[in-house]
Scaffold this motif. Structure first.
Motif, PDB file in Angstrom:
ATOM      1  N   TYR A   1       0.897  -1.262  -0.101  1.00  0.00           N
ATOM      2  CA  TYR A   1      -0.028  -0.001   0.168  1.00  0.00           C
ATOM      3  C   TYR A   1       0.950   1.266  -0.089  1.00  0.00           C
ATOM      4  O   TYR A   1       0.727   2.199  -0.788  1.00  0.00           O
ATOM      5  CB  TYR A   1      -0.954   0.136   1.200  1.00  0.00           C
ATOM      6  CG  TYR A   1      -1.734   1.340   1.526  1.00  0.00           C
ATOM      7  CD1 TYR A   1      -2.546   1.851   0.487  1.00  0.00           C
ATOM      8  CD2 TYR A   1      -1.360   2.009   2.684  1.00  0.00           C
ATOM      9  CE1 TYR A   1      -3.217   3.048   0.682  1.00  0.00           C
ATOM     10  CE2 TYR A   1      -1.916   3.031   3.029  1.00  0.00           C
ATOM     11  CZ  TYR A   1      -2.830   3.983   1.880  1.00  0.00           C
ATOM     12  OH  TYR A   1      -3.292   4.984   2.001  1.00  0.00           O
ATOM     13  N   GLU A   2       1.783   1.154   0.658  1.00  0.00           N
ATOM     14  CA  GLU A   2       2.745   2.388   0.793  1.00  0.00           C
ATOM     15  C   GLU A   2       3.450   2.648  -0.434  1.00  0.00           C
ATOM     16  O   GLU A   2       3.551   3.895  -0.929  1.00  0.00           O
ATOM     17  CB  GLU A   2       3.928   2.214   1.961  1.00  0.00           C
ATOM     18  CG  GLU A   2       3.255   2.536   3.108  1.00  0.00           C
ATOM     19  CD  GLU A   2       2.462   0.929   3.802  1.00  0.00           C
ATOM     20  OE1 GLU A   2       2.893  -0.066   3.274  1.00  0.00           O
ATOM     21  OE2 GLU A   2       2.002   1.203   4.867  1.00  0.00           O
TER      22      GLU A   2
ATOM     23  N   CYS B   1       0.761   7.402  -6.528  1.00  0.00           N
ATOM     24  CA  CYS B   1      -0.539   7.993  -7.060  1.00  0.00           C
ATOM     25  C   CYS B   1      -0.608   9.457  -7.058  1.00  0.00           C
ATOM     26  O   CYS B   1      -1.874   9.655  -7.309  1.00  0.00           O
ATOM     27  CB  CYS B   1      -1.600   7.215  -6.045  1.00  0.00           C
ATOM     28  SG  CYS B   1      -1.996   7.829  -4.608  1.00  0.00           S
ATOM     29  N   GLU B   2       0.078  10.160  -6.371  1.00  0.00           N
ATOM     30  CA  GLU B   2       0.187  11.566  -6.435  1.00  0.00           C
ATOM     31  C   GLU B   2      -1.015  12.204  -5.609  1.00  0.00           C
ATOM     32  O   GLU B   2      -1.576  13.122  -5.859  1.00  0.00           O
ATOM     33  CB  GLU B   2      -0.266  12.288  -7.960  1.00  0.00           C
ATOM     34  CG  GLU B   2       0.931  11.697  -8.843  1.00  0.00           C
ATOM     35  CD  GLU B   2       0.785  12.524 -10.313  1.00  0.00           C
ATOM     36  OE1 GLU B   2       0.165  13.753 -10.366  1.00  0.00           O
ATOM     37  OE2 GLU B   2       0.920  11.560 -11.056  1.00  0.00           O
TER      38      GLU B   2
ATOM     39  N   MET C   1      -7.925   7.575   1.310  1.00  0.00           N
ATOM     40  CA  MET C   1      -8.734   7.005   2.275  1.00  0.00           C
ATOM     41  C   MET C   1     -10.154   7.592   2.056  1.00  0.00           C
ATOM     42  O   MET C   1     -11.255   6.772   2.270  1.00  0.00           O
ATOM     43  CB  MET C   1      -8.187   7.423   3.713  1.00  0.00           C
ATOM     44  CG  MET C   1      -7.148   6.596   4.270  1.00  0.00           C
ATOM     45  SD  MET C   1      -6.948   4.904   3.996  1.00  0.00           S
ATOM     46  CE  MET C   1      -8.138   4.279   5.135  1.00  0.00           C
ATOM     47  N   ALA C   2     -10.324   8.668   1.542  1.00  0.00           N
ATOM     48  CA  ALA C   2     -11.681   9.237   1.214  1.00  0.00           C
ATOM     49  C   ALA C   2     -12.310   8.406  -0.014  1.00  0.00           C
ATOM     50  O   ALA C   2     -13.433   8.311   0.032  1.00  0.00           O
ATOM     51  CB  ALA C   2     -11.646  10.930   1.047  1.00  0.00           C
ATOM     52  N   ILE C   3     -11.174   8.337  -0.841  1.00  0.00           N
ATOM     53  CA  ILE C   3     -11.864   7.360  -2.119  1.00  0.00           C
ATOM     54  C   ILE C   3     -12.158   6.058  -1.633  1.00  0.00           C
ATOM     55  O   ILE C   3     -13.275   5.542  -2.196  1.00  0.00           O
ATOM     56  CB  ILE C   3     -10.555   7.312  -3.086  1.00  0.00           C
ATOM     57  CG1 ILE C   3     -10.482   8.671  -3.734  1.00  0.00           C
ATOM     58  CG2 ILE C   3     -10.919   6.211  -4.300  1.00  0.00           C
ATOM     59  CD1 ILE C   3      -9.142   8.794  -4.823  1.00  0.00           C
ATOM     60  N   ALA C   4     -11.460   5.398  -0.862  1.00  0.00           N
ATOM     61  CA  ALA C   4     -11.696   4.000  -0.340  1.00  0.00           C
ATOM     62  C   ALA C   4     -12.944   4.158   0.373  1.00  0.00           C
ATOM     63  O   ALA C   4     -13.895   3.080   0.324  1.00  0.00           O
ATOM     64  CB  ALA C   4     -10.557   3.670   0.629  1.00  0.00           C
ATOM     65  N   GLU C   5     -13.226   5.134   1.263  1.00  0.00           N
ATOM     66  CA  GLU C   5     -14.616   5.047   2.095  1.00  0.00           C
ATOM     67  C   GLU C   5     -15.778   5.348   1.068  1.00  0.00           C
ATOM     68  O   GLU C   5     -16.696   4.614   1.262  1.00  0.00           O
ATOM     69  CB  GLU C   5     -14.599   6.466   2.803  1.00  0.00           C
ATOM     70  CG  GLU C   5     -15.849   6.692   3.849  1.00  0.00           C
ATOM     71  CD  GLU C   5     -15.847   8.186   4.605  1.00  0.00           C
ATOM     72  OE1 GLU C   5     -16.848   8.324   5.186  1.00  0.00           O
ATOM     73  OE2 GLU C   5     -14.417   8.554   5.022  1.00  0.00           O
TER      74      GLU C   5
ATOM     75  N   ILE D   1      -6.505  -0.483  -3.417  1.00  0.00           N
ATOM     76  CA  ILE D   1      -7.538  -0.315  -4.684  1.00  0.00           C
ATOM     77  C   ILE D   1      -7.753   0.908  -4.819  1.00  0.00           C
ATOM     78  O   ILE D   1      -7.671   1.737  -5.972  1.00  0.00           O
ATOM     79  CB  ILE D   1      -8.728  -1.152  -4.483  1.00  0.00           C
ATOM     80  CG1 ILE D   1      -8.461  -2.648  -4.205  1.00  0.00           C
ATOM     81  CG2 ILE D   1      -9.515  -1.073  -5.400  1.00  0.00           C
ATOM     82  CD1 ILE D   1      -7.676  -3.479  -5.117  1.00  0.00           C
ATOM     83  N   ALA D   2      -8.167   1.920  -3.847  1.00  0.00           N
ATOM     84  CA  ALA D   2      -8.467   3.291  -3.857  1.00  0.00           C
ATOM     85  C   ALA D   2      -7.219   4.109  -4.396  1.00  0.00           C
ATOM     86  O   ALA D   2      -7.413   4.940  -5.134  1.00  0.00           O
ATOM     87  CB  ALA D   2      -8.971   3.863  -2.445  1.00  0.00           C
ATOM     88  N   SER D   3      -5.957   3.771  -4.110  1.00  0.00           N
ATOM     89  CA  SER D   3      -4.843   4.452  -4.633  1.00  0.00           C
ATOM     90  C   SER D   3      -4.646   4.249  -6.068  1.00  0.00           C
ATOM     91  O   SER D   3      -4.499   5.057  -6.731  1.00  0.00           O
ATOM     92  CB  SER D   3      -3.569   4.010  -3.881  1.00  0.00           C
ATOM     93  OG  SER D   3      -3.241   2.626  -4.259  1.00  0.00           O
TER      94      SER D   3
END
Length: 89
Positions: free
Chosen positions: A4-5, A11-12, A19-23, A31-33
């Protein structure tokens, strides 16, 4: 193995933005990254900002005002670093 790191570094986006995208997308941060990276590369700043706004509304509806404020700060940072023309749709 890619972590993940690793994806976060590529991903810029900030960790808060990912985390907001993941939420919003109900998915794992790794996956959100990838989603965020794709959107940034394809001029999807409006979509990401709308995701964050949607998360803010959801937090407000649930009375989670601390999370709402955190998301406001994430949105402000995102807009400062990734300006776009127009308003989110």
């Amino acid at each position: 193995m890619v972590t993940y790191e690793d994806t976060l570094g590529l991903c810029e986006l900030s960790e808060g933005e990912v985390m907001a995208i993941a939420e919003h997308e109900h998915t794992a941060p790794i996956i959100a990254s990838g989603i965020g990276s794709y959107l940034i590369q394809h001029h999807g700043e409006q979509i990401i900002s709308q995701y964050i706004l949607d998360d803010m509304v959801r937090a407000q509806k649930h009375g989670d005002y601390i999370h709402q404020i955190e998301l406001q700060q994430i949105l402000a940072q995102f807009l400062a670093e990734h300006p776009f023309q127009g308003t989110p749709h």
